[in-house]
Each structure stands twice: as C-alpha cells, then as structure tokens.
Motif scaffolding. Sequence first.
Motif, mmCIF file in Angstrom:
data_model
loop_
_atom_site.group_PDB
_atom_site.id
_atom_site.type_symbol
_atom_site.label_atom_id
_atom_site.label_comp_id
_atom_site.label_asym_id
_atom_site.label_seq_id
_atom_site.Cartn_x
_atom_site.Cartn_y
_atom_site.Cartn_z
ATOM 1 N N PHE A 1 0.970 -1.403 -0.190
ATOM 2 C CA PHE A 1 0.108 0.083 -0.008
ATOM 3 C C PHE A 1 1.031 1.282 0.013
ATOM 4 O O PHE A 1 0.394 2.351 -0.137
ATOM 5 C CB PHE A 1 -1.078 -0.173 1.148
ATOM 6 N N LEU A 2 2.331 1.137 0.230
ATOM 7 C CA LEU A 2 3.053 2.311 0.202
ATOM 8 C C LEU A 2 3.153 2.874 -1.254
ATOM 9 O O LEU A 2 3.557 4.135 -1.131
ATOM 10 C CB LEU A 2 4.248 2.075 0.899
ATOM 11 N N ALA A 3 2.981 2.265 -2.217
ATOM 12 C CA ALA A 3 3.246 3.105 -3.551
ATOM 13 C C ALA A 3 1.802 2.293 -4.352
ATOM 14 O O ALA A 3 1.428 1.272 -4.561
ATOM 15 C CB ALA A 3 4.351 2.326 -4.252
ATOM 16 N N ILE A 4 1.112 3.475 -4.879
ATOM 17 C CA ILE A 4 -0.155 3.180 -5.633
ATOM 18 C C ILE A 4 -0.543 3.973 -6.642
ATOM 19 O O ILE A 4 0.122 5.061 -6.921
ATOM 20 C CB ILE A 4 -1.284 3.346 -4.597
ATOM 21 N N ASN A 5 -1.109 3.483 -7.705
ATOM 22 C CA ASN A 5 -1.669 4.392 -8.843
ATOM 23 C C ASN A 5 -3.065 5.008 -8.426
ATOM 24 O O ASN A 5 -3.857 4.226 -7.530
ATOM 25 C CB ASN A 5 -2.251 3.443 -10.109
ATOM 26 N N SER A 6 -3.395 6.112 -8.682
ATOM 27 C CA SER A 6 -4.332 7.016 -7.957
ATOM 28 C C SER A 6 -5.709 6.681 -8.859
ATOM 29 O O SER A 6 -6.712 6.540 -7.924
ATOM 30 C CB SER A 6 -4.200 8.295 -8.020
ATOM 31 N N THR A 7 -5.748 6.261 -9.738
ATOM 32 C CA THR A 7 -6.797 6.205 -10.687
ATOM 33 C C THR A 7 -7.286 4.830 -11.585
ATOM 34 O O THR A 7 -6.006 4.443 -11.997
ATOM 35 C CB THR A 7 -7.145 7.577 -11.690
ATOM 36 N N SER A 8 -8.373 4.219 -11.594
ATOM 37 C CA SER A 8 -8.322 3.283 -12.387
ATOM 38 C C SER A 8 -8.309 3.431 -13.758
ATOM 39 O O SER A 8 -8.527 4.704 -14.407
ATOM 40 C CB SER A 8 -9.709 2.633 -12.183
ATOM 41 N N VAL A 9 -7.802 2.605 -14.607
ATOM 42 C CA VAL A 9 -7.569 2.622 -16.080
ATOM 43 C C VAL A 9 -8.819 2.995 -16.907
ATOM 44 O O VAL A 9 -8.660 3.826 -17.967
ATOM 45 C CB VAL A 9 -6.854 1.302 -16.666
ATOM 46 N N GLU B 1 -12.284 7.366 -11.181
ATOM 47 C CA GLU B 1 -12.372 6.470 -10.199
ATOM 48 C C GLU B 1 -11.214 5.874 -9.577
ATOM 49 O O GLU B 1 -10.231 5.986 -10.139
ATOM 50 C CB GLU B 1 -13.051 5.385 -10.571
ATOM 51 N N LEU B 2 -11.246 5.391 -8.296
ATOM 52 C CA LEU B 2 -9.938 5.050 -7.525
ATOM 53 C C LEU B 2 -9.577 3.742 -8.138
ATOM 54 O O LEU B 2 -10.377 2.967 -8.604
ATOM 55 C CB LEU B 2 -10.308 4.730 -6.119
ATOM 56 N N SER B 3 -8.223 3.663 -8.401
ATOM 57 C CA SER B 3 -7.676 2.227 -8.664
ATOM 58 C C SER B 3 -8.014 1.208 -7.399
ATOM 59 O O SER B 3 -8.428 1.632 -6.532
ATOM 60 C CB SER B 3 -6.208 2.208 -8.885
#
Length: 326
Positions: A116-124, A146-148
């Motif tokens: 969880f320390l590195a994420i993409n912000s948005t869903s493709v 939308e959130l990823s």
Amino acid sequence: MINKLVCAGLLTVAFTACASTSVSAVPTATTEEFRTVNWAVVKATEVQSLNADLEVGKPTVDVGLYYPSNLHKDAVAILPLDGLLEEFAKAKRVFAPTGVQLKLLWVKTGEVDPGFLAINSTSVRSEMPSGGYGNMYVQSGQSPSELSEGALAAFESIIEPAENNNRTVYLLALQNVYMTYFEKLDENGRNWAPKVVNTSGLSFPSYMYGDSIPDRIRGVITLTKHDAKNKLTIAHELGHKLMNVSHEYMSVSPQHEIRSEDGLMLYGAGTQIPAGLDGRWHQERLLLSPYIYRQDSSGEKTWNEDYRAGGFYYDPLYEDYAVEFE
C-alpha cells in the motif's frame, strides 16, 4: 496535486511515547486478505500545541495524519514527520484570514502493508483524454475519475472506521502515488499521449471523483514529498479538498499545472484565498465545505450541509458560487 522537487538529507523521525493504540479494519471492497494496521498515537504534545489557538464557534476542519512506521528510509528523508507538522502549522496560518481553523485530531504511526506504500491513484477504465465539449469541470461531472483497486484497498485498510469519517480529512504519508493524465499532441485533438506523474500531494477532490469514492474515505489526501521551501503542500491540497477547485486563481482558469507567486491554488509561494466573482468565489466555496463544522461551548458540532449532487464543481450546494467558462 503539487509536484515540486525537494532536496533533503536523511532525517531521523523521533516518535514520542504512545498515548493510545487503535486498529484499522480490513478492507471490505476487495476479496484479498490484507493485514490490519495497529496504529499508535504519537506527537501528542506537538498536536496539543498546534491546537492551542482553537476557538469555540469558529468554522473548523478536523484533520488526522497517518504516518506509516515502515516507510523506506529514503522516503522518510523527503517526507519527514516533523516537516509535515511544520506544513500543518503553515496551513493553519494560510486559512486563518478566511475565518476557518484547522484542528489536528492526532498523528498515528503503524506498520502498513508494504503493497500500500506505492499506488496508482486512478483506475484505467476512468482515464481518458479531454473530449473537448465543455470545460474541465463539466467533463469531470460527465466522466468522473475512479480510484484504482490498489488505492481503494489501501485507503480502506489505513483509514479507521469512525464517527464522521465522511466529514474528516485524512493526510496519508506514502512513498509513491502515481497519477495519469493525457497530453494533446496536435491541434485537432486526434492524437494523445498518456503522461504519468509521481505526485508530491494528491487530494482526490470531489470535482474530479464525485461520489465514486466511498463516503468513509472521501476525505483522503496523500503526501509523498515535503515542501521544504514553501511548506505549502498540505495547505494547497486542503485547498483542493475544501474549496473543491482545481489550479485556478482570479483570471486564470483551471489548468493541470500552472506556476505563479500568487494564489494558494497555483504552484508557487502564493497563499491568497480570494473572495467574490473576481476571486472565483474561493472563500465562499471554502465556507460552504461539508468538512466544516462549528462547535458550541457544550461540545456539540453543527456541520455544514453535505453535497447535494455528488460534489462536482457545479454541485447545487454552491448555488451561484461557481464560474461559467469555456
């Protein structure tokens, strides 16, 4: 979202003794098994000092700060906890002229699932170029971000269930939060290229996401780099969340990135939050924020009205406090 380069030496974060502990819930929006977080309250003395100037009856915003104990040492170097507390103090001063006061509820630390320390912000599926029909706020209302899945799982794991979750702002210190947007390659808008930004701060504002973010975690703001120069990342991201506007100021219409020494909502050293039509109604929108309450002498809170239609820029909550532009 602020994206500023910060040079910093390796700093050691010293935590005070734990005042209390709490446990966050396992995320419910995913079938994967994730470890719960045993949160411990730290920096209690500093929090008390930051809140010493709070006044009864004034418009107030509650803010919590989560700082994982297992951040990489290089992440700690550019995102020191003491630096974030400095930024919060600066944010209090920035918002004070508007009559709004910021209350830091607590600072908590604990070991977060490393994934969880590195994420993409948005869903493709919610990422697409501008269609060119209507301004950016109109288009966001038609096609919300939308959130990823990774961001959703992380936020649901980190943010603890609590009363008034949907009225509280949560600052989450992470290592990397990536945001994708599209850059037009020609005048006709036929060719576009995706561009990925490693953000310093990201507010997940309602003008972009509407009600696609679950209420319990809608107050999330991620932080990955401390603004050592201007100390304005937290204030800037709070501006996005509370005023519900993009990068704009006075005659400057919303843009993805624009630098100036004027205006809190532009990149630079500016701290102004203007009022009136000429100021794009920033103060008026701020004072209508659903994250604001007023507390009487008995401790009872009276909250502002919530969004009426998902929280987009032109939400009826704001009535005439919205700018029409091309």
